[in-house]
Design an enzyme around this catalytic site. Structure first.
Site, PDB file in Angstrom:
ATOM      1  N   ASN A  35       0.832  -1.222   0.000  1.00  0.00           N
ATOM      2  CA  ASN A  35       0.000   0.000   0.000  1.00  0.00           C
ATOM      3  C   ASN A  35       0.861   1.264   0.000  1.00  0.00           C
ATOM      4  O   ASN A  35       0.366   2.384   0.080  1.00  0.00           O
ATOM      5  CB  ASN A  35      -0.949   0.006   1.205  1.00  0.00           C
ATOM      6  CG  ASN A  35      -0.186   0.116   2.528  1.00  0.00           C
ATOM      7  OD1 ASN A  35       1.044   0.290   2.525  1.00  0.00           O
ATOM      8  ND2 ASN A  35      -0.891   0.032   3.637  1.00  0.00           N
ATOM      9  N   ASN A  38       4.722   2.888   3.726  1.00  0.00           N
ATOM     10  CA  ASN A  38       6.051   3.071   4.321  1.00  0.00           C
ATOM     11  C   ASN A  38       7.128   2.743   3.287  1.00  0.00           C
ATOM     12  O   ASN A  38       8.178   2.185   3.604  1.00  0.00           O
ATOM     13  CB  ASN A  38       6.197   2.157   5.553  1.00  0.00           C
ATOM     14  CG  ASN A  38       7.442   2.529   6.354  1.00  0.00           C
ATOM     15  OD1 ASN A  38       7.998   3.621   6.201  1.00  0.00           O
ATOM     16  ND2 ASN A  38       7.904   1.620   7.179  1.00  0.00           N
ATOM     17  N   SER A 127      10.729 -11.471  14.212  1.00  0.00           N
ATOM     18  CA  SER A 127      11.827 -10.635  14.679  1.00  0.00           C
ATOM     19  C   SER A 127      12.449 -11.177  15.950  1.00  0.00           C
ATOM     20  O   SER A 127      11.767 -11.770  16.782  1.00  0.00           O
ATOM     21  CB  SER A 127      11.272  -9.226  14.947  1.00  0.00           C
ATOM     22  OG  SER A 127      12.205  -8.475  15.690  1.00  0.00           O
ATOM     23  N   TYR A 152       4.787  -3.254  19.028  1.00  0.00           N
ATOM     24  CA  TYR A 152       5.302  -3.795  17.749  1.00  0.00           C
ATOM     25  C   TYR A 152       5.800  -5.227  17.983  1.00  0.00           C
ATOM     26  O   TYR A 152       5.387  -6.153  17.273  1.00  0.00           O
ATOM     27  CB  TYR A 152       6.445  -2.941  17.197  1.00  0.00           C
ATOM     28  CG  TYR A 152       7.289  -3.709  16.214  1.00  0.00           C
ATOM     29  CD1 TYR A 152       8.521  -4.245  16.605  1.00  0.00           C
ATOM     30  CD2 TYR A 152       6.833  -3.950  14.937  1.00  0.00           C
ATOM     31  CE1 TYR A 152       9.276  -4.996  15.720  1.00  0.00           C
ATOM     32  CE2 TYR A 152       7.582  -4.700  14.045  1.00  0.00           C
ATOM     33  CZ  TYR A 152       8.805  -5.231  14.442  1.00  0.00           C
ATOM     34  OH  TYR A 152       9.545  -5.988  13.572  1.00  0.00           O
ATOM     35  N   LYS A 156       4.395  -9.242  16.702  1.00  0.00           N
ATOM     36  CA  LYS A 156       5.180 -10.340  16.118  1.00  0.00           C
ATOM     37  C   LYS A 156       4.947 -11.622  16.931  1.00  0.00           C
ATOM     38  O   LYS A 156       4.768 -12.706  16.383  1.00  0.00           O
ATOM     39  CB  LYS A 156       6.671  -9.998  16.094  1.00  0.00           C
ATOM     40  CG  LYS A 156       7.044  -8.901  15.108  1.00  0.00           C
ATOM     41  CD  LYS A 156       6.634  -9.267  13.681  1.00  0.00           C
ATOM     42  CE  LYS A 156       7.041  -8.202  12.681  1.00  0.00           C
ATOM     43  NZ  LYS A 156       6.543  -8.477  11.321  1.00  0.00           N
ATOM     44  N   PHE A 181      17.382 -10.735  12.814  1.00  0.00           N
ATOM     45  CA  PHE A 181      18.149  -9.955  13.780  1.00  0.00           C
ATOM     46  C   PHE A 181      18.243  -8.537  13.204  1.00  0.00           C
ATOM     47  O   PHE A 181      17.181  -7.975  12.875  1.00  0.00           O
ATOM     48  CB  PHE A 181      19.456 -10.708  14.120  1.00  0.00           C
ATOM     49  CG  PHE A 181      19.120 -11.825  15.093  1.00  0.00           C
ATOM     50  CD1 PHE A 181      18.373 -12.919  14.663  1.00  0.00           C
ATOM     51  CD2 PHE A 181      19.431 -11.728  16.430  1.00  0.00           C
ATOM     52  CE1 PHE A 181      17.972 -13.921  15.556  1.00  0.00           C
ATOM     53  CE2 PHE A 181      19.051 -12.741  17.331  1.00  0.00           C
ATOM     54  CZ  PHE A 181      18.316 -13.822  16.903  1.00  0.00           C
ATOM     55  N   ASN A 182      19.399  -7.954  13.030  1.00  0.00           N
ATOM     56  CA  ASN A 182      19.395  -6.544  12.585  1.00  0.00           C
ATOM     57  C   ASN A 182      19.745  -6.397  11.107  1.00  0.00           C
ATOM     58  O   ASN A 182      20.928  -6.377  10.764  1.00  0.00           O
ATOM     59  CB  ASN A 182      20.354  -5.729  13.458  1.00  0.00           C
ATOM     60  CG  ASN A 182      19.780  -5.520  14.841  1.00  0.00           C
ATOM     61  OD1 ASN A 182      19.431  -6.493  15.534  1.00  0.00           O
ATOM     62  ND2 ASN A 182      19.649  -4.274  15.248  1.00  0.00           N
ATOM     63  N   VAL A 220      25.621   8.027  20.477  1.00  0.00           N
ATOM     64  CA  VAL A 220      25.706   6.612  20.870  1.00  0.00           C
ATOM     65  C   VAL A 220      24.914   6.467  22.171  1.00  0.00           C
ATOM     66  O   VAL A 220      25.225   7.141  23.162  1.00  0.00           O
ATOM     67  CB  VAL A 220      27.171   6.191  21.084  1.00  0.00           C
ATOM     68  CG1 VAL A 220      27.250   4.762  21.638  1.00  0.00           C
ATOM     69  CG2 VAL A 220      27.946   6.311  19.767  1.00  0.00           C
ATOM     70  N   ARG A 234      24.782  -6.127  18.781  1.00  0.00           N
ATOM     71  CA  ARG A 234      23.685  -6.643  17.965  1.00  0.00           C
ATOM     72  C   ARG A 234      24.254  -7.545  16.865  1.00  0.00           C
ATOM     73  O   ARG A 234      25.453  -7.481  16.563  1.00  0.00           O
ATOM     74  CB  ARG A 234      22.927  -5.479  17.291  1.00  0.00           C
ATOM     75  CG  ARG A 234      22.158  -4.579  18.260  1.00  0.00           C
ATOM     76  CD  ARG A 234      20.986  -5.273  18.869  1.00  0.00           C
ATOM     77  NE  ARG A 234      20.198  -4.397  19.734  1.00  0.00           N
ATOM     78  CZ  ARG A 234      20.451  -4.168  21.017  1.00  0.00           C
ATOM     79  NH1 ARG A 234      21.511  -4.761  21.586  1.00  0.00           N
ATOM     80  NH2 ARG A 234      19.671  -3.380  21.738  1.00  0.00           N
ATOM     81  N   ARG A 299      19.124   4.389  25.609  1.00  0.00           N
ATOM     82  CA  ARG A 299      17.769   4.476  25.032  1.00  0.00           C
ATOM     83  C   ARG A 299      16.896   3.462  25.761  1.00  0.00           C
ATOM     84  O   ARG A 299      17.300   2.304  25.912  1.00  0.00           O
ATOM     85  CB  ARG A 299      17.820   4.169  23.539  1.00  0.00           C
ATOM     86  CG  ARG A 299      16.489   4.216  22.837  1.00  0.00           C
ATOM     87  CD  ARG A 299      16.635   4.079  21.327  1.00  0.00           C
ATOM     88  NE  ARG A 299      17.096   2.732  20.953  1.00  0.00           N
ATOM     89  CZ  ARG A 299      17.212   2.345  19.675  1.00  0.00           C
ATOM     90  NH1 ARG A 299      16.948   3.163  18.679  1.00  0.00           N
ATOM     91  NH2 ARG A 299      17.624   1.116  19.399  1.00  0.00           N
TER      92      ARG A 299
END
Ligand code: WQD
Length: 351
Positions: A35, A38, A127, A152, A156, A181-182, A220, A234, A299
């Site tokens: 759609n 994003n 994820s 989010y 999952k 993973f990332n 960082v 990660r 964070r």
């Protein structure tokens, strides 16, 4: 032999468009269903330049059952890879209803359409976020699923439970969940890549935007974690390695005489961890660019260290990541340069 058509929901997104390349290279006929909430239509031009042909694309929403049925019938789809979902962790905390409604209704609508048309093979984009902050590393598929760190992440977890229950109920679906993973990097052509909307949340696009001068410096998020250099670790996997894992999973369903009503999950990572400072250093070595940064506060919600044991995917899917962190960062930089160049061209043509 007519190539099998695979519906790629969210196929214009970052991982989706790279998976479209991997599918075509493996002899499948990918069909995009997106759609564009994003992603940007210019991705289709990049795909055309790389593949040399136009990938069929349906601009529609996965909660629109009629549109799904139409696309699957017309393209004679034999399998589905389902990426279409909202995925911004922070936004999901602010707008949980939007995330639960979109991500879960899209999956439920897709499953109903697949069952109605007897389309049986499904690869689900899951994820590593389902593991939260794992007690044991590396993370295996049997590591405990911890309470989700965000709505989010919860979509999952719930998505995986829905798929497991549908398979258990005997619906003749063969389903694999891939726990990413990332994902980082871009196709080596530099013509498709990550297109973060606004200020990037993720580390690597923030690094490339800082290196090209779009951002003043990288912050960082904390260097007081229990890791060798104090910054978070990660498992950064090249997006093309991740894309190829989807092809391996599809082949597994098709050729490994998998019974109907099958469900399994696989970790898709490199098996190696890298800290934030290591990523910065590797990027500078790969590109010769300096990344100005400062250490800021942690964070909220960040795990100190998460990296995969991906041996199950190697054993059962015959898949293993083989691109290095340095290659991924060099490819990410090439894509940032391409964006910069074409943005100038774009603004020049608009002036
Ligand atoms: C990586 C590291 C940050 C930005 C995300 C999603 C997760 C999954 C994978 C979809 C962390 C640090 C980051 C910055 C920083 N995606 N960082 N400064 O959070 O591991 O996982 O991608 O399923 O759901 O949350 O990735 O790239 O945001 O962060 O120091 O400006 O980089 O603290 O340690 P993350 P990330």
């Amino acid at each position: 032999m007519t190539p099998s058509s695979i519906l790629v929901t969210g196929g214009a997104g970052f991982i989706g468009c790279h998976t479209v390349i991997a599918l075509a290279e493996a002899g499948y006929r990918p069909v995009i269903f997106d759609n564009f909430s994003n992603s940007q239509p210019k991705v289709l031009e990049g795909l055309r330049q790389i593949l040399g042909f136009e990938v069929p694309c349906y601009r529609a929403d996965c909660t629109n059952r009629a549109a799904l049925l139409e696309a699957m019938r017309r393209e004679r789809v034999s399998g589905v890879i389902h990426f279409a979902a909202f995925k911004a962790v922070g936004e999901s905390v602010q707008k949980p209803l939007l995330y639960y409604s979109n991500n879960l209704n899209a999956l439920l609508t897709l499953l109903e359409a697949m069952i109605e048309l007897d389309v049986r093979d499904l690869i689900f984009s899951s994820s590593c976020t389902v593991y939260g902050q794992p007690e044991q590393l590396p993370v295996t598929e049997n590591s405990p699923i911890l309470p989700p760190l965000s709505p989010y992440g919860n979509t999952k977890q719930i998505g995986e439970e829905i798929l497991r229950d549908v398979a258990r109920a005997g619906e003749a679906l063969r389903i694999i969940s891939l726990r990413y993973f990332n994902p980082i990097g871009a196709h080596s052509s530099g013509m498709i890549g990550e297109l973060p909307l606004g200020v990037p949340n993720n580390l690597v696009p923030y690094i490339t935007q800082t290196a090209i001068g779009l951002r003043a410096e990288l912050v960082v998020f904390g260097n007081d974690y229990p890791t060798p250099d104090g910054t978070c670790i990660r498992d950064y996997i090249h997006v093309m390695d991740l894309a190829e894992a989807h092809v391996a999973a599809l082949r597994h369903l098709e050729y490994a005489s998998i019974p109907a009503a099958y469900y399994d999950v696989f970790n898709i990572g490199t098996g190696k961890g890298a800290s934030v400072l290591e990523v910065i250093r590797t990027f500078e070595q790969a590109t010769g660019k300096i990344v100005p940064y400062r250490i800021g506060p942690r964070r909220l919600g960040d795990a100190a260290a998460v990296y995969a044991d991906a041996s199950k995917a190697h054993k059962h899917l015959g898949w293993k990541a083989h691109r290095t962190l340095k290659e991924a960062l060099a490819d990410a930089w090439r894509w940032q340069l391409y964006l910069h160049k074409t943005a100038h061209l774009l603004s020049a043509s608009n002036s």
